[in-house]
Design a protein around this motif. Structure first.
Motif, PDB file in Angstrom:
ATOM      1  N   GLY A  39       0.678  -0.970   0.177  1.00  0.00           N
ATOM      2  CA  GLY A  39      -0.072   0.024  -0.170  1.00  0.00           C
ATOM      3  C   GLY A  39       0.353   0.938   0.038  1.00  0.00           C
ATOM      4  N   ASP A  40       0.543   2.285   0.436  1.00  0.00           N
ATOM      5  CA  ASP A  40       0.893   4.035  -0.189  1.00  0.00           C
ATOM      6  C   ASP A  40       0.598   4.733   0.728  1.00  0.00           C
ATOM      7  OD1 ASP A  40       1.235   3.149  -2.922  1.00  0.00           O
ATOM      8  OD2 ASP A  40      -0.514   3.741  -3.256  1.00  0.00           O
ATOM      9  N   ARG A  41      -0.010   4.366   2.015  1.00  0.00           N
ATOM     10  CA  ARG A  41      -0.655   5.347   2.588  1.00  0.00           C
ATOM     11  C   ARG A  41      -0.970   4.673   4.355  1.00  0.00           C
ATOM     12  NH1 ARG A  41      -4.764   8.749   3.117  1.00  0.00           N
ATOM     13  NH2 ARG A  41      -3.390  10.224   4.236  1.00  0.00           N
ATOM     14  N   VAL A  42      -0.194   5.780   5.178  1.00  0.00           N
ATOM     15  CA  VAL A  42      -0.792   5.363   6.330  1.00  0.00           C
ATOM     16  C   VAL A  42      -1.138   6.417   6.847  1.00  0.00           C
ATOM     17  CG1 VAL A  42       0.531   5.979   8.862  1.00  0.00           C
ATOM     18  CG2 VAL A  42       1.729   4.390   7.281  1.00  0.00           C
ATOM     19  N   GLY A  43      -2.125   6.226   7.152  1.00  0.00           N
ATOM     20  CA  GLY A  43      -3.292   7.078   8.205  1.00  0.00           C
ATOM     21  C   GLY A  43      -3.046   8.350   9.157  1.00  0.00           C
ATOM     22  N   ILE A  44      -3.748   8.872   9.039  1.00  0.00           N
ATOM     23  CA  ILE A  44      -3.096  10.179   9.883  1.00  0.00           C
ATOM     24  C   ILE A  44      -4.319  10.944  10.617  1.00  0.00           C
ATOM     25  CG2 ILE A  44      -2.475  12.436   9.790  1.00  0.00           C
ATOM     26  CD1 ILE A  44      -0.638  11.607   7.198  1.00  0.00           C
ATOM     27  N   TYR A  45      -4.129  11.413  11.883  1.00  0.00           N
ATOM     28  CA  TYR A  45      -5.346  12.310  12.594  1.00  0.00           C
ATOM     29  C   TYR A  45      -4.607  13.338  13.157  1.00  0.00           C
ATOM     30  CZ  TYR A  45      -4.817  10.070  17.708  1.00  0.00           C
ATOM     31  OH  TYR A  45      -4.537   9.781  18.227  1.00  0.00           O
ATOM     32  N   TYR A  46      -5.406  14.107  13.098  1.00  0.00           N
ATOM     33  CA  TYR A  46      -4.665  15.764  13.964  1.00  0.00           C
ATOM     34  C   TYR A  46      -5.641  15.334  15.053  1.00  0.00           C
ATOM     35  CZ  TYR A  46      -3.148  16.585   9.255  1.00  0.00           C
ATOM     36  OH  TYR A  46      -2.885  16.807   8.070  1.00  0.00           O
ATOM     37  N   TYR A  69      -8.205   5.342   2.080  1.00  0.00           N
ATOM     38  CA  TYR A  69      -7.091   4.789   1.159  1.00  0.00           C
ATOM     39  C   TYR A  69      -5.223   4.129   2.221  1.00  0.00           C
ATOM     40  CZ  TYR A  69      -9.655   7.800  -2.409  1.00  0.00           C
ATOM     41  OH  TYR A  69     -11.081   7.920  -2.585  1.00  0.00           O
ATOM     42  N   SER A  70      -5.565   4.547   3.141  1.00  0.00           N
ATOM     43  CA  SER A  70      -4.487   4.181   4.272  1.00  0.00           C
ATOM     44  C   SER A  70      -4.420   1.993   3.870  1.00  0.00           C
ATOM     45  CB  SER A  70      -4.848   3.659   5.499  1.00  0.00           C
ATOM     46  OG  SER A  70      -5.755   3.353   5.923  1.00  0.00           O
ATOM     47  N   ALA A  71      -3.084   2.221   3.664  1.00  0.00           N
ATOM     48  CA  ALA A  71      -2.769   0.833   3.427  1.00  0.00           C
ATOM     49  C   ALA A  71      -3.580  -0.939   3.688  1.00  0.00           C
ATOM     50  CB  ALA A  71      -1.428   0.860   3.965  1.00  0.00           C
ATOM     51  N   ILE A  72      -4.686  -0.360   5.437  1.00  0.00           N
ATOM     52  CA  ILE A  72      -5.041  -0.839   5.900  1.00  0.00           C
ATOM     53  C   ILE A  72      -6.371  -0.961   5.395  1.00  0.00           C
ATOM     54  CG2 ILE A  72      -5.674   0.591   8.080  1.00  0.00           C
ATOM     55  CD1 ILE A  72      -5.712  -3.343   8.048  1.00  0.00           C
TER      56      ILE A  72
END
Length: 340
Positions: free
Chosen positions: A83-90, A108-111
């Protein structure tokens, strides 16, 4: 001792310094965290053989998340890479009458884009003792819901205890969809953990005499919630955390446990909050530890509540406290005096 498996998403948390608002921030502090990862870190810290299962990109940010788990003793050998993304939260920390605020950037995070064939659950559950997940994971995508259902079915076939923290998130799915999806998954669970409103949001089971916004919690009403959950899903245990919100800075904190026959109520703590993110996860980890370490039901509950109380004093998602610290608070020393 068997393996303790958790499955879900680990994210990058970006937060303004101190109590700054997003609009004020000129820089963001970065840590990693996420419901099931938080549980794995606590279990590893208590001496359990903890594994975290997820999918993360092969790039440096994905590796940094893996390294953070390893730092705290979590086994990362079953993490799928891709996959391409690590999820982010602010996360903006609230204070007094201003609530905390979370903004997700996890699409669109990897998981979230993982596929059922990514995970060999039969292999994962070899020599496993416990499996834990939250309602956040199946909310990430329809495929994640299918993966979670595969996981709980495989866990039951392997004779593994299964726990679920309902963790309803309205930013991820509706109550209607959550009820439909979780209604199928929870059939395979032994233990359900919920906060004071999860059962209502997911399954329409509410406690009478409670005003969550007003900070009024009726413990007796939650006994009926626990009974209804147990009867519907044939559960071994239901645990419900009870948060009284006096303000964003000060909360009352307690919990109850039902084993299908008897009810147990914990002592209540009045907490001045440093960071409440991960409070529920630290309770879940404490309960799992207590139930698998020879503690009585009452003591397992007290351990979980004390562990979670301490988490509210720790910055970041992970509960970085020792067993000795939890037991000290559990046994009545809440003085906070300097240890020399």
């Amino acid at each position: 001792m068997g393996k303790f498996i958790t499955f879900g998403e680990i994210m990058l948390r970006l937060a303004p310094a101190g109590f700054e608002r997003f609009a004020q921030a000129k820089e963001f502090g970065a840590v990693y965290g996420g419901g099931e990862a938080n549980v794995a870190v606590s279990l590893a810290n208590y001496g359990k053989d903890a594994y975290f299962v997820t999918k993360l990109p092969k790039h440096e940010i994905g590796q940094a998340a893996v390294n953070e788990l390893r730092k705290y003793g979590v086994n990362s050998s079953m993490i799928v890479r891709g996959g391409d993304r690590v999820g982010i939260y602010y996360c903006e920390k609230g204070a007094s009458q201003r609530p905390s605020k979370v903004i997700y950037d996890r699409a669109y995070s990897a998981i979230a884009e993982a596929k059922r064939e990514d995970f060999n659950w039969k292999e994962i559950f070899n020599n496993a003792e416990w499996f834990h997940f939250t309602g956040i994971t199946p909310a990430l995508s329809d495929e994640c819901a299918a993966i979670t259902l595969d996981a709980v079915k495989a866990a039951k076939e392997a004779g593994v205890m299964v726990s679920c923290d309902l963790n309803f998130r309205k930013k991820l799915w509706s109550s209607e969809k959550a009820g439909k999806v979780m209604g199928e998954i929870v059939k395979y669970c032994d233990v359900v953990i919920a906060n004071e409103e999860d059962a209502e949001k997911v399954f329409g089971i509410s406690a009478e005499g409670t005003d969550i916004t007003g900070g009024t919690i009726n413990g007796e009403g939650y006994k009926e919630v626990a009974r209804k959950l147990t009867d519907r899903f044939n559960l071994k245990y239901v645990a419900i955390t009870l948060r009284e919100s006096f303000s964003a800075s000060d909360n009352g904190w307690s919990a109850m446990l039902y084993n299908g026959k008897d009810f147990y109520s914990s002592k209540k703590y009045r907490m001045h909050i440093v960071d409440r993110v991960g409070g529920g996860d630290s309770f879940g980890a404490g309960l799992i530890y207590g139930l698998t370490s020879g503690l009585t039901n009452q003591d397992a509950l007290e351990y979980a509540v004390a562990a979670s109380c301490l988490k509210h004093t720790v910055e970041g998602d992970f509960n970085l406290v020792s067993k000795d610290e939890v037991e000290t608070l559990m046994n009545g020393d809440a003085s906070g005096r300097v240890q020399r």
